[in-house]
Design a protein around this motif. Structure first.
Motif, short mmCIF file in Angstrom:
data_model
loop_
_atom_site.label_atom_id
_atom_site.label_comp_id
_atom_site.label_asym_id
_atom_site.label_seq_id
_atom_site.Cartn_x
_atom_site.Cartn_y
_atom_site.Cartn_z
N ASN A 1 0.81 -1.22 0.00
CA ASN A 1 0.00 0.00 0.00
C ASN A 1 0.84 1.27 0.00
O ASN A 1 0.34 2.35 0.31
CB ASN A 1 -0.93 -0.01 1.21
N SER A 2 2.11 1.13 -0.35
CA SER A 2 3.04 2.27 -0.49
C SER A 2 3.14 3.08 0.80
O SER A 2 3.17 4.32 0.78
CB SER A 2 2.60 3.18 -1.65
N LEU A 3 3.22 2.37 1.92
CA LEU A 3 3.34 3.01 3.22
C LEU A 3 4.69 2.67 3.84
O LEU A 3 5.20 1.56 3.63
CB LEU A 3 2.22 2.55 4.15
N PRO A 4 5.27 3.60 4.58
CA PRO A 4 6.58 3.33 5.21
C PRO A 4 6.46 2.17 6.20
O PRO A 4 5.59 2.16 7.06
CB PRO A 4 6.92 4.64 5.91
N GLU A 5 7.35 1.20 6.06
CA GLU A 5 7.20 -0.06 6.80
C GLU A 5 7.61 0.03 8.27
O GLU A 5 7.01 -0.62 9.12
CB GLU A 5 8.02 -1.15 6.11
N SER A 6 8.61 0.83 8.59
CA SER A 6 9.16 0.79 9.94
C SER A 6 8.81 2.02 10.78
O SER A 6 9.23 2.12 11.93
CB SER A 6 10.69 0.63 9.88
N ARG A 7 8.06 2.96 10.25
CA ARG A 7 7.78 4.20 10.96
C ARG A 7 6.43 4.12 11.69
O ARG A 7 5.57 3.32 11.33
CB ARG A 7 7.77 5.38 9.98
N VAL A 8 6.29 4.94 12.72
CA VAL A 8 4.99 5.06 13.40
C VAL A 8 4.08 5.87 12.49
O VAL A 8 4.40 6.99 12.09
CB VAL A 8 5.14 5.76 14.76
N LEU A 9 2.94 5.29 12.14
CA LEU A 9 2.07 5.87 11.13
C LEU A 9 0.87 6.55 11.80
O LEU A 9 0.06 5.89 12.48
CB LEU A 9 1.61 4.77 10.18
N ILE A 10 0.77 7.86 11.60
CA ILE A 10 -0.33 8.67 12.15
C ILE A 10 -1.32 8.92 11.02
O ILE A 10 -0.98 9.50 10.00
CB ILE A 10 0.19 10.02 12.68
N GLY A 11 -2.56 8.49 11.19
CA GLY A 11 -3.53 8.58 10.10
C GLY A 11 -4.70 9.50 10.38
O GLY A 11 -5.08 9.75 11.53
N THR B 1 -12.41 4.09 11.88
CA THR B 1 -11.08 4.08 12.49
C THR B 1 -11.06 3.23 13.75
O THR B 1 -10.16 2.41 13.95
CB THR B 1 -10.66 5.52 12.81
N LEU B 2 -12.07 3.40 14.59
CA LEU B 2 -12.12 2.65 15.84
C LEU B 2 -12.34 1.16 15.60
O LEU B 2 -11.72 0.31 16.24
CB LEU B 2 -13.22 3.22 16.73
N TRP B 3 -13.24 0.83 14.65
CA TRP B 3 -13.48 -0.58 14.34
C TRP B 3 -12.23 -1.24 13.75
O TRP B 3 -12.03 -2.45 13.91
CB TRP B 3 -14.66 -0.71 13.38
N ALA B 4 -11.42 -0.44 13.08
CA ALA B 4 -10.16 -0.97 12.54
C ALA B 4 -9.12 -1.19 13.63
O ALA B 4 -8.03 -1.71 13.36
CB ALA B 4 -9.60 -0.01 11.48
N GLY B 5 -9.45 -0.81 14.87
CA GLY B 5 -8.55 -1.04 15.99
C GLY B 5 -7.50 0.03 16.20
O GLY B 5 -6.47 -0.23 16.82
N ILE B 6 -7.78 1.24 15.70
CA ILE B 6 -6.80 2.33 15.79
C ILE B 6 -7.23 3.32 16.87
O ILE B 6 -8.32 3.90 16.77
CB ILE B 6 -6.67 3.07 14.45
N PRO B 7 -6.43 3.56 17.89
CA PRO B 7 -6.75 4.58 18.89
C PRO B 7 -6.93 5.94 18.21
O PRO B 7 -6.15 6.31 17.33
CB PRO B 7 -5.52 4.57 19.81
N LEU B 8 -7.95 6.68 18.64
CA LEU B 8 -8.30 7.95 18.00
C LEU B 8 -8.25 9.08 19.02
O LEU B 8 -9.04 9.11 19.96
CB LEU B 8 -9.70 7.85 17.39
N VAL B 9 -7.33 10.02 18.82
CA VAL B 9 -7.26 11.22 19.65
C VAL B 9 -8.23 12.24 19.05
O VAL B 9 -8.10 12.61 17.89
CB VAL B 9 -5.83 11.79 19.68
N LYS C 1 -6.71 0.43 6.66
CA LYS C 1 -6.59 1.48 7.67
C LYS C 1 -5.96 0.95 8.95
O LYS C 1 -5.30 1.70 9.68
CB LYS C 1 -7.96 2.08 7.95
N SER C 2 -6.17 -0.33 9.23
CA SER C 2 -5.61 -0.90 10.46
C SER C 2 -4.09 -0.92 10.47
O SER C 2 -3.47 -1.20 11.49
CB SER C 2 -6.15 -2.33 10.68
N LEU C 3 -3.48 -0.60 9.33
CA LEU C 3 -2.02 -0.51 9.26
C LEU C 3 -1.49 0.72 9.98
O LEU C 3 -0.30 0.81 10.27
CB LEU C 3 -1.56 -0.48 7.79
N ALA C 4 -2.36 1.71 10.25
CA ALA C 4 -1.96 2.89 11.01
C ALA C 4 -1.75 2.52 12.47
O ALA C 4 -2.35 1.56 12.99
CB ALA C 4 -3.01 3.99 10.88
#
Length: 350
Positions: free
Chosen positions: A101-111, A202-210, A181-184
């Motif tokens: 998905n052309s996303l950086p593999e080792s970085r912390v991803l903020i979505g 976002t929440l259903w994908a398991g991503i904490p949301l600020v 999206k769960s890759l974030a």
């Protein structure tokens, strides 16, 4: 359309558009039903066209009710309905990778996966500041709409973000968008207009949301979801707190992992993703509204506070084959009449 609704003898007419694209507000002006209710499509007041606004005590706190011309119906949990459990069963059938998905593999991803018109200049500057403060992070947005992409890329350069620090991808395929999206690692909400469907996704994908809460309904959807989930530690009231919390979480993979575990427990245990519970509460509001209307001749503000079991007594006389909303003609034959001897609002053909 108003004549057609009136001919059906509908008791409660629910407007799902409000002042948004494709709305039919002229139908409401003719009052083709005794009670007019607005819900979901436009998270704000109709401006005296509707009688009832569906809400909850977090998205429209009682102290803000003067912002709305409608009476408020407070559902027992979040006002925001979703059927993610039925549409997108977990675990997801697709297991995407960042590389494909052309996303950086080792970085912390903020979505953030909302439309770009919600991103104010000062909010984008704040996001850029977070990325620059925490080494090894990247900001991930969608090219939605594409017309905004060029200007956003210019702003990213102006804020000193490298290509690794700022990632834009195309819209995601509907059948796998939640899995992707769960890759974030974490998501940051928009401010003036919170994520609504995007927030639930976002929440259903398991991503904490600020999320940051404002005063009006459109800027409090994140608060509604957070309280319904039972996780309020990611909810903030100002931009300074928003930035500091985001930095603390993104700077620690341990804290991110703990936040994800907390969200997984809430997804299973909280009422936010329980569509049946939400539907029964919404149905109960119809019956209570109609009973009150029959007694008083007008719609009244009310709180629907109950447990799942307590909802079973409502709607027993409802016939699924009957096209009316919330009751049957046999029980409530005086559709356009309020208390005995008094007239409720009636159809106006203009």
């Amino acid at each position: 359309a108003a004549f057609a609704v009136d001919a059906l003898e509908v008791h409660i007419l629910i407007d799902l558009n409000g002042h948004s694209k494709g709305s039919r507000m002229g139908v409401l002006l003719r009052r083709p039903a005794p009670i007019l209710m607005t819900y979901l499509g436009y998270p704000s007041t109709s401006g005296a066209l509707d009688d009832i606004l569906v809400a909850d005590k977090w998205v429209c706190p009682p102290e803000t009710k003067d912002l709305y011309t409608e009476k408020l119906v407070y559902l027992p949990s979040s006002y925001f309905v979703n059927d993610h459990r039925q549409l997108y069963p977990r675990p997801f059938h697709h297991s995407p990778t960042r590389e494909e998905n052309s996303l950086p593999e080792s970085r912390v991803l903020i979505g953030n996966f909302g439309q770009l018109y919600k991103v104010e200049p000062k909010l984008f500057k704040l996001w850029a500041r977070i990325v620059k403060r925490v080494e090894g992070t990247s900001l991930w947005l969608l090219k939605f709409p594409k017309e905004a992409v060029k200007r956003l890329q210019q702003q990213a350069k102006k804020q000193g973000l490298s290509d690794q620090q700022f990632v834009l991808t195309n819209l995601l395929p509907i059948d796998s968008h939640l899995a992707i999206k769960s890759l974030a690692d974490i998501a940051l909400d928009t401010m003036v207009f919170n994520g609504h469907t995007t927030g639930a996704d976002t929440l259903w994908a398991g991503i904490p949301l600020v999320s940051i809460s404002g005063e009006q309904m459109r800027s409090r959807a994140g608060a509604s979801m957070a309280y319904s989930l039972g996780i309020t530690s990611w909810l903030v009231r100002d931009l300074e707190e928003y930035e500091e919390l985001s930095v603390r979480l993104t700077a620690s993979r341990t804290k991110l992992a703990a936040a994800k575990r907390e969200l997984e427990r809430a997804i299973e245990d909280s009422p936010f993703f329980d569509t049946y519970y939400w539907a029964k509460g919404f149905e109960r509001s119809w019956f209570q509204l109609w009973d009150t209307f029959q007694a008083t001749g007008k719609a009244q503000e009310m709180h629907i506070i109950t447990s799942s079991g307590g909802l079973e007594d409502y709607g027993k006389d409802w016939n699924p084959e009957n096209i009316m909303i919330g009751t049957t003609r046999q029980k409530h034959s005086q559709r356009a009449t309020g208390a005995e001897g008094s007239k409720g609002p009636k159809f106006d053909p203009l």
